[in-house]
Scaffold this motif. Structure first.
Motif, PDB file in Angstrom:
ATOM      1  N   ALA A  95       0.833  -1.207   0.000  1.00 40.46           N
ATOM      2  CA  ALA A  95       0.000   0.000   0.000  1.00 40.46           C
ATOM      3  C   ALA A  95       0.865   1.254   0.000  1.00 40.46           C
ATOM      4  O   ALA A  95       0.603   2.202  -0.751  1.00 40.46           O
ATOM      5  CB  ALA A  95      -0.924  -0.012   1.217  1.00 40.46           C
ATOM      6  N   ARG A  96       1.903   1.271   0.833  1.00 36.05           N
ATOM      7  CA  ARG A  96       2.774   2.453   0.903  1.00 36.05           C
ATOM      8  C   ARG A  96       3.468   2.708  -0.427  1.00 36.05           C
ATOM      9  O   ARG A  96       3.633   3.860  -0.841  1.00 36.05           O
ATOM     10  CB  ARG A  96       3.805   2.268   2.016  1.00 36.05           C
ATOM     11  CG  ARG A  96       3.215   2.403   3.422  1.00 36.05           C
ATOM     12  CD  ARG A  96       4.247   2.113   4.483  1.00 36.05           C
ATOM     13  NE  ARG A  96       3.725   2.352   5.830  1.00 36.05           N
ATOM     14  CZ  ARG A  96       4.331   1.970   6.942  1.00 36.05           C
ATOM     15  NH1 ARG A  96       5.492   1.324   6.878  1.00 36.05           N
ATOM     16  NH2 ARG A  96       3.783   2.229   8.121  1.00 36.05           N
ATOM     17  N   ARG A  97       3.848   1.646  -1.105  1.00 37.37           N
ATOM     18  CA  ARG A  97       4.488   1.800  -2.412  1.00 37.37           C
ATOM     19  C   ARG A  97       3.505   2.397  -3.423  1.00 37.37           C
ATOM     20  O   ARG A  97       3.860   3.275  -4.216  1.00 37.37           O
ATOM     21  CB  ARG A  97       4.996   0.446  -2.910  1.00 37.37           C
ATOM     22  CG  ARG A  97       5.922   0.535  -4.132  1.00 37.37           C
ATOM     23  CD  ARG A  97       6.395  -0.839  -4.566  1.00 37.37           C
ATOM     24  NE  ARG A  97       6.875  -1.624  -3.445  1.00 37.37           N
ATOM     25  CZ  ARG A  97       6.309  -2.758  -3.019  1.00 37.37           C
ATOM     26  NH1 ARG A  97       5.224  -3.216  -3.638  1.00 37.37           N
ATOM     27  NH2 ARG A  97       6.801  -3.418  -2.006  1.00 37.37           N
ATOM     28  N   MET A  98       2.255   1.941  -3.365  1.00 37.04           N
ATOM     29  CA  MET A  98       1.240   2.475  -4.256  1.00 37.04           C
ATOM     30  C   MET A  98       1.014   3.961  -3.993  1.00 37.04           C
ATOM     31  O   MET A  98       0.933   4.763  -4.926  1.00 37.04           O
ATOM     32  CB  MET A  98      -0.087   1.719  -4.084  1.00 37.04           C
ATOM     33  CG  MET A  98      -1.203   2.198  -5.003  1.00 37.04           C
ATOM     34  SD  MET A  98      -2.767   1.318  -4.714  1.00 37.04           S
ATOM     35  CE  MET A  98      -2.298  -0.357  -5.163  1.00 37.04           C
ATOM     36  N   PHE A  99       0.941   4.337  -2.717  1.00 38.58           N
ATOM     37  CA  PHE A  99       0.744   5.743  -2.363  1.00 38.58           C
ATOM     38  C   PHE A  99       1.894   6.593  -2.908  1.00 38.58           C
ATOM     39  O   PHE A  99       1.679   7.661  -3.500  1.00 38.58           O
ATOM     40  CB  PHE A  99       0.657   5.919  -0.857  1.00 38.58           C
ATOM     41  CG  PHE A  99      -0.434   5.119  -0.182  1.00 38.58           C
ATOM     42  CD1 PHE A  99      -1.549   4.694  -0.892  1.00 38.58           C
ATOM     43  CD2 PHE A  99      -0.340   4.783   1.164  1.00 38.58           C
ATOM     44  CE1 PHE A  99      -2.556   3.951  -0.273  1.00 38.58           C
ATOM     45  CE2 PHE A  99      -1.339   4.055   1.785  1.00 38.58           C
ATOM     46  CZ  PHE A  99      -2.434   3.634   1.069  1.00 38.58           C
ATOM     47  N   ALA A 100       3.122   6.110  -2.701  1.00 39.81           N
ATOM     48  CA  ALA A 100       4.303   6.868  -3.131  1.00 39.81           C
ATOM     49  C   ALA A 100       4.374   6.970  -4.647  1.00 39.81           C
ATOM     50  O   ALA A 100       4.677   8.046  -5.200  1.00 39.81           O
ATOM     51  CB  ALA A 100       5.561   6.218  -2.581  1.00 39.81           C
ATOM     52  N   ASP A 101       4.082   5.871  -5.342  1.00 37.27           N
ATOM     53  CA  ASP A 101       4.158   5.858  -6.802  1.00 37.27           C
ATOM     54  C   ASP A 101       3.176   6.839  -7.434  1.00 37.27           C
ATOM     55  O   ASP A 101       3.437   7.375  -8.522  1.00 37.27           O
ATOM     56  CB  ASP A 101       3.890   4.443  -7.338  1.00 37.27           C
ATOM     57  CG  ASP A 101       5.035   3.477  -7.045  1.00 37.27           C
ATOM     58  OD1 ASP A 101       6.120   3.957  -6.661  1.00 37.27           O
ATOM     59  OD2 ASP A 101       4.823   2.255  -7.171  1.00 37.27           O
ATOM     60  N   ASN A 102       2.064   7.079  -6.757  1.00 39.77           N
ATOM     61  CA  ASN A 102       1.038   7.957  -7.317  1.00 39.77           C
ATOM     62  C   ASN A 102       1.050   9.358  -6.710  1.00 39.77           C
ATOM     63  O   ASN A 102       0.231  10.196  -7.072  1.00 39.77           O
ATOM     64  CB  ASN A 102      -0.344   7.319  -7.122  1.00 39.77           C
ATOM     65  CG  ASN A 102      -0.552   6.105  -7.996  1.00 39.77           C
ATOM     66  OD1 ASN A 102      -0.914   6.234  -9.172  1.00 39.77           O
ATOM     67  ND2 ASN A 102      -0.318   4.922  -7.444  1.00 39.77           N
ATOM     68  N   GLY A 103       1.982   9.585  -5.801  1.00 42.13           N
ATOM     69  CA  GLY A 103       2.096  10.906  -5.205  1.00 42.13           C
ATOM     70  C   GLY A 103       0.926  11.298  -4.317  1.00 42.13           C
ATOM     71  O   GLY A 103       0.633  12.483  -4.148  1.00 42.13           O
ATOM     72  N   TRP A 104       0.242  10.307  -3.735  1.00 40.02           N
ATOM     73  CA  TRP A 104      -0.885  10.594  -2.856  1.00 40.02           C
ATOM     74  C   TRP A 104      -0.385  10.946  -1.455  1.00 40.02           C
ATOM     75  O   TRP A 104       0.552  10.315  -0.951  1.00 40.02           O
ATOM     76  CB  TRP A 104      -1.813   9.386  -2.754  1.00 40.02           C
ATOM     77  CG  TRP A 104      -2.433   8.970  -4.047  1.00 40.02           C
ATOM     78  CD1 TRP A 104      -2.654   9.743  -5.144  1.00 40.02           C
ATOM     79  CD2 TRP A 104      -2.890   7.649  -4.374  1.00 40.02           C
ATOM     80  NE1 TRP A 104      -3.235   8.997  -6.143  1.00 40.02           N
ATOM     81  CE2 TRP A 104      -3.398   7.712  -5.704  1.00 40.02           C
ATOM     82  CE3 TRP A 104      -2.937   6.439  -3.701  1.00 40.02           C
ATOM     83  CZ2 TRP A 104      -3.936   6.600  -6.345  1.00 40.02           C
ATOM     84  CZ3 TRP A 104      -3.479   5.329  -4.318  1.00 40.02           C
ATOM     85  CH2 TRP A 104      -3.972   5.410  -5.639  1.00 40.02           C
ATOM     86  N   PRO A 105      -0.978  11.934  -0.811  1.00 36.03           N
ATOM     87  CA  PRO A 105      -0.590  12.218   0.575  1.00 36.03           C
ATOM     88  C   PRO A 105      -0.952  11.037   1.468  1.00 36.03           C
ATOM     89  O   PRO A 105      -1.922  10.309   1.205  1.00 36.03           O
ATOM     90  CB  PRO A 105      -1.416  13.455   0.919  1.00 36.03           C
ATOM     91  CG  PRO A 105      -2.565  13.435  -0.033  1.00 36.03           C
ATOM     92  CD  PRO A 105      -2.033  12.826  -1.300  1.00 36.03           C
ATOM     93  N   VAL A 106      -0.164  10.853   2.507  1.00 34.39           N
ATOM     94  CA  VAL A 106      -0.336   9.695   3.393  1.00 34.39           C
ATOM     95  C   VAL A 106      -0.506  10.171   4.829  1.00 34.39           C
ATOM     96  O   VAL A 106       0.198  11.071   5.285  1.00 34.39           O
ATOM     97  CB  VAL A 106       0.878   8.744   3.299  1.00 34.39           C
ATOM     98  CG1 VAL A 106       0.719   7.572   4.261  1.00 34.39           C
ATOM     99  CG2 VAL A 106       1.050   8.245   1.867  1.00 34.39           C
ATOM    100  N   ILE A 107      -1.434   9.552   5.535  1.00 35.28           N
ATOM    101  CA  ILE A 107      -1.643   9.828   6.956  1.00 35.28           C
ATOM    102  C   ILE A 107      -1.435   8.541   7.734  1.00 35.28           C
ATOM    103  O   ILE A 107      -2.063   7.524   7.443  1.00 35.28           O
ATOM    104  CB  ILE A 107      -3.061  10.373   7.219  1.00 35.28           C
ATOM    105  CG1 ILE A 107      -3.266  11.701   6.480  1.00 35.28           C
ATOM    106  CG2 ILE A 107      -3.301  10.553   8.718  1.00 35.28           C
ATOM    107  CD1 ILE A 107      -4.694  12.219   6.564  1.00 35.28           C
ATOM    108  N   ASP A 108      -0.542   8.585   8.708  1.00 42.20           N
ATOM    109  CA  ASP A 108      -0.310   7.433   9.577  1.00 42.20           C
ATOM    110  C   ASP A 108      -1.327   7.485  10.709  1.00 42.20           C
ATOM    111  O   ASP A 108      -1.329   8.393  11.531  1.00 42.20           O
ATOM    112  CB  ASP A 108       1.114   7.479  10.149  1.00 42.20           C
ATOM    113  CG  ASP A 108       1.493   6.196  10.881  1.00 42.20           C
ATOM    114  OD1 ASP A 108       0.586   5.519  11.410  1.00 42.20           O
ATOM    115  OD2 ASP A 108       2.699   5.873  10.946  1.00 42.20           O
TER     116      ASP A 108
END
Length: 280
Positions: free
Chosen positions: A234-247
């Motif tokens: 999931a984290r790789r997908m978020f990073a690849d698409n430039g989506w902001p992430v909230i922990d």
């Protein structure tokens, strides 16, 4: 441990009063608080009936009553019983009157008026419920927010909370064996936010979920290696698409929602159109 009877009286739904009391009580430990909740108190007769219970269970009285006759009678009763009574919103209302140069309307339940904002919130809630857990992905472009994350990363409760603030929210589970529809990666209107959490915490939440369903608590669903792969995928997908992430590991639902709204505001400040929202 000290014990407190807390009486909450409101001439409306009492939602605001409950939030104020909850926020204040969070600052105290080792206290056994017994809440007595009295909403929709709008008549002298209703108040007099309530006073019987307050007299039998003396404690602190918090109230939001705009009718001067009702609140005066409440304060008189409390004085006679030797009980403290606190008008929860008076200080804020007085300050607003001074700053705005006008008197408060003094009408119960004004924040719950069935105006356009109310019906927009209803529409947002309906949309969010209909687009939970990856359902109806064909309509995602109509959403204000799309939350993505692995199973049990608080997507649904965060979506519902945001919907109550007036945002149309869809959410999608990220599953290694079943990639999301390609349409997710082409969305333009919604803000897509990835929710992530620590694998150890995720396992704990999932195990509790299995136990609540009377299912075996030791399955691949809580296997540490599998969970680690899920989170990394999931984290790789978020990073690849430039989506902001909230922990969300140590965040409450409210805190996560506030972080999402901040991201929306930042997007708007950057010049992108902001979806409409109607805070409660």
């Amino acid at each position: 441990m000290s014990r407190l009877h807390l009486h909450l009286l409101s001439d409306s739904t009492g939602e605001t009063l409950e939030m104020v009391a909850k926020a204040a009580l969070a600052q105290f430990e080792d206290t056994d608080v017994i809440r007595h909740f009295w909403p929709m108190v709008r008549s002298r007769q209703h108040l007099d009936r309530i006073m019987t219970d307050i007299a039998a269970n003396p404690g602190l009285v918090l109230f939001t009553l705009v009718n001067s006759e009702t609140r005066t009678r409440l304060e008189e009763h409390c004085r006679a019983l030797g009980l403290p009574s606190v008008p929860a919103l008076d200080a804020v209302t007085d300050a607003l009157e001074d700053v705005l140069g006008q008197e408060a309307k003094g009408k119960p339940g004004r924040q719950h008026l069935m105006d356009d904002a109310y019906f927009e919130r209803v529409e947002a809630i309906q949309f969010t419920i209909a687009h939970d857990d990856g359902v109806a992905w064909e309509d995602w472009e109509e959403a204000d927010i799309v939350l993505a994350g692995v199973s049990r990363s608080s997507k649904t409760p965060t979506s519902i909370y945001l919907a109550n603030r007036g945002y149309k929210v869809a959410n999608i589970p990220i599953v290694v064996e079943s990639p999301p529809p390609t349409e997710l990666f082409g969305l333009r209107r919604p803000l897509i936010v990835g929710l992530t959490t620590a694998p150890e915490r995720l396992i704990q939440v999932r195990r509790n979920r299995l136990l609540s369903l009377n299912q075996a608590p030791e399955t691949a669903y809580v296997d540490i290696e599998k969970v680690n792969r899920e989170v990394q995928f999931a984290r790789r997908m978020f990073a690849d698409n430039g989506w902001p992430v909230i922990d969300v590991t140590r965040r409450s639902i409210e805190e996560t929602a506030a972080a999402v709204i901040n991201l929306l505001n930042e997007r708007h400040a950057a010049g992108e159109p902001a979806p409409g929202a109607n805070p409660l």
